[in-house]
Design a protein around this motif. Structure first.
Motif, short mmCIF file in Angstrom:
data_model
loop_
_atom_site.label_atom_id
_atom_site.label_comp_id
_atom_site.label_asym_id
_atom_site.label_seq_id
_atom_site.Cartn_x
_atom_site.Cartn_y
_atom_site.Cartn_z
N ASP A 184 10.21 -1.00 -6.93
CA ASP A 184 11.61 -0.94 -6.51
C ASP A 184 11.82 -1.71 -5.20
OD1 ASP A 184 14.22 -0.28 -5.86
OD2 ASP A 184 13.82 1.85 -5.56
N PHE A 185 12.41 -2.92 -5.29
CA PHE A 185 12.58 -3.73 -4.08
C PHE A 185 13.55 -3.09 -3.09
CE2 PHE A 185 14.34 -7.11 -1.42
CZ PHE A 185 13.16 -7.61 -0.89
N GLU A 186 14.51 -2.33 -3.58
CA GLU A 186 15.45 -1.65 -2.68
C GLU A 186 14.70 -0.69 -1.75
OE1 GLU A 186 18.82 -0.70 -0.70
OE2 GLU A 186 18.50 -2.36 -2.10
N ALA A 187 13.70 -0.02 -2.26
CA ALA A 187 12.88 0.89 -1.43
C ALA A 187 12.07 0.09 -0.41
CB ALA A 187 11.96 1.72 -2.31
N ILE A 188 11.56 -1.07 -0.81
CA ILE A 188 10.82 -1.94 0.12
C ILE A 188 11.77 -2.42 1.22
CG2 ILE A 188 9.66 -4.19 0.32
CD1 ILE A 188 7.82 -2.29 -1.08
N ARG A 189 12.96 -2.85 0.82
CA ARG A 189 13.96 -3.34 1.77
C ARG A 189 14.29 -2.25 2.81
NH1 ARG A 189 19.18 -3.32 2.93
NH2 ARG A 189 19.64 -1.72 1.40
N ARG A 190 14.54 -1.03 2.33
CA ARG A 190 14.85 0.08 3.24
C ARG A 190 13.69 0.33 4.19
NH1 ARG A 190 16.91 2.63 -1.33
NH2 ARG A 190 15.04 3.93 -1.46
N TYR A 191 12.47 0.31 3.66
CA TYR A 191 11.28 0.55 4.46
C TYR A 191 11.21 -0.45 5.62
CZ TYR A 191 6.31 1.10 5.60
OH TYR A 191 5.13 1.32 6.26
N ILE A 192 11.48 -1.72 5.31
CA ILE A 192 11.43 -2.76 6.34
C ILE A 192 12.56 -2.60 7.35
CG2 ILE A 192 11.63 -5.25 6.77
CD1 ILE A 192 10.27 -5.65 4.00
N LEU A 193 13.77 -2.39 6.86
CA LEU A 193 14.94 -2.29 7.76
C LEU A 193 14.91 -1.03 8.63
CD1 LEU A 193 17.78 -3.65 5.44
CD2 LEU A 193 16.68 -4.79 7.39
N GLN A 194 14.16 -0.03 8.23
CA GLN A 194 14.01 1.18 9.06
C GLN A 194 13.03 0.96 10.21
OE1 GLN A 194 12.86 4.09 6.13
NE2 GLN A 194 14.97 4.41 5.44
N GLY A 195 12.46 -0.25 10.28
CA GLY A 195 11.57 -0.59 11.39
C GLY A 195 10.13 -0.18 11.19
N ASN A 196 9.75 0.16 9.98
CA ASN A 196 8.36 0.55 9.71
C ASN A 196 7.43 -0.66 9.82
OD1 ASN A 196 8.63 3.41 8.89
ND2 ASN A 196 9.95 2.54 7.32
N THR A 228 0.83 -1.21 0.00
CA THR A 228 0.00 0.00 0.00
C THR A 228 0.86 1.26 0.00
OG1 THR A 228 -0.10 -0.01 2.42
CG2 THR A 228 -1.87 -1.17 1.25
N LEU A 229 2.13 1.12 -0.36
CA LEU A 229 3.08 2.24 -0.33
C LEU A 229 3.08 2.95 -1.69
CD1 LEU A 229 5.96 0.28 1.45
CD2 LEU A 229 4.11 1.58 2.50
N LYS A 230 2.45 4.09 -1.76
CA LYS A 230 2.21 4.72 -3.07
C LYS A 230 3.45 5.33 -3.71
CE LYS A 230 0.66 9.09 -1.11
NZ LYS A 230 -0.39 10.07 -1.05
N ASP A 231 4.53 5.52 -2.95
CA ASP A 231 5.71 6.18 -3.51
C ASP A 231 6.80 5.22 -3.96
OD1 ASP A 231 4.57 8.71 -3.10
OD2 ASP A 231 5.23 8.74 -1.02
N ILE A 232 6.49 3.95 -4.13
CA ILE A 232 7.48 2.97 -4.60
C ILE A 232 7.53 3.02 -6.13
CG2 ILE A 232 8.15 0.53 -4.65
CD1 ILE A 232 8.31 1.75 -1.85
N GLU A 233 8.69 3.38 -6.67
CA GLU A 233 8.84 3.50 -8.12
C GLU A 233 8.60 2.17 -8.82
OE1 GLU A 233 12.32 5.37 -9.68
OE2 GLU A 233 12.29 6.95 -8.15
N ASP A 234 8.07 2.27 -10.02
CA ASP A 234 7.84 1.13 -10.92
C ASP A 234 6.81 0.13 -10.39
OD1 ASP A 234 9.75 2.13 -12.73
OD2 ASP A 234 11.37 1.17 -11.59
#
Length: 197
Positions: free
Chosen positions: A112-124, A93-99
């Motif tokens: 963009d899986f890198e953006a998903i990965r960062r989102y998870i590792l930031q503790g969201n 449901t993250l609207k700002d993930i490219e592609d």
């Protein structure tokens, strides 16, 4: 005693499949993968149809596959279908993930899986926001329409909250079928035919 025998006649609800709708299997489908399944349609075109089974959890977690998530709470993976079972798909449901491919209002596939990965590792929080699947379900041109005509599938609407609620996945089929009302709600209470694993 007056009974309505039509209530036991399994038939489709004659809704046209399209991206963002869900397929709900008929109650007596004897199939390990697709019996009692709810499938989100992520694409339905003249070339064919692609979907993800939402309610078949694997015993595998994303933490088992990607060691960088070892310190994160377990992230379940679901069996999206029998095709490309070595490929990871994700709904979010993250609207700002490219592609990302927009599936419906407020939810998306991949990106963009890198953006998903960062989102998870930031503790969201990911519960209700991201779901992961191995493999997908697919149909060739007109194959799904033929299965619908054979009364294998009913078409329902996608409620983003219930689709993203992993804790509700064991009851997703019953609830999705029940929401169609009438005899479909009655079918949702039929006992399941066991399949052999």
């Amino acid at each position: 005693m007056d009974t309505n025998a039509d209530i036991f006649k399994i038939e489709t609800n004659h809704v046209v499949p399209s991206r963002g709708k869900v397929l709900i299997s008929e109650p007596f489908l004897y199939d390990e993968m697709f019996g009692r399944s709810v499938i989100l349609l992520v694409d339905h075109t003249m070339d064919g149809t692609m979907g993800l089974v939402l309610n078949k959890p694997l015993t595998l977690c994303l933490n088992d596959v990607l060691k960088e998530f070892k310190d994160v709470d377990d992230i379940p993976i679901y069996k999206g279908g029998p095709l490309s079972t070595d490929t990871l798909f994700y709904l979010h449901t993250l609207k700002d993930i490219e592609d990302s491919l927009q599936i419906g209002k407020g939810f998306y596939l991949n990106g963009d899986f890198e953006a998903i990965r960062r989102y998870i590792l930031q503790g969201n929080e990911i519960s209700g926001k991201i779901r992961f699947f191995l493999g997908y379900s697919g149909w060739e041109h007109d194959q799904l329409c033929q299965e619908i005509e054979e009364n294998t599938w009913l078409i329902g609407s996608a409620d983003i909250t219930s689709l993203m609620n992993e804790k509700g996945s064991p009851k997703l089929w019953k609830n999705a079928l029940g929401q169609l009302g009438g005899k479909y709600e009655t079918w949702s209470r039929f006992p399941q035919i066991p399949t052999l694993n």
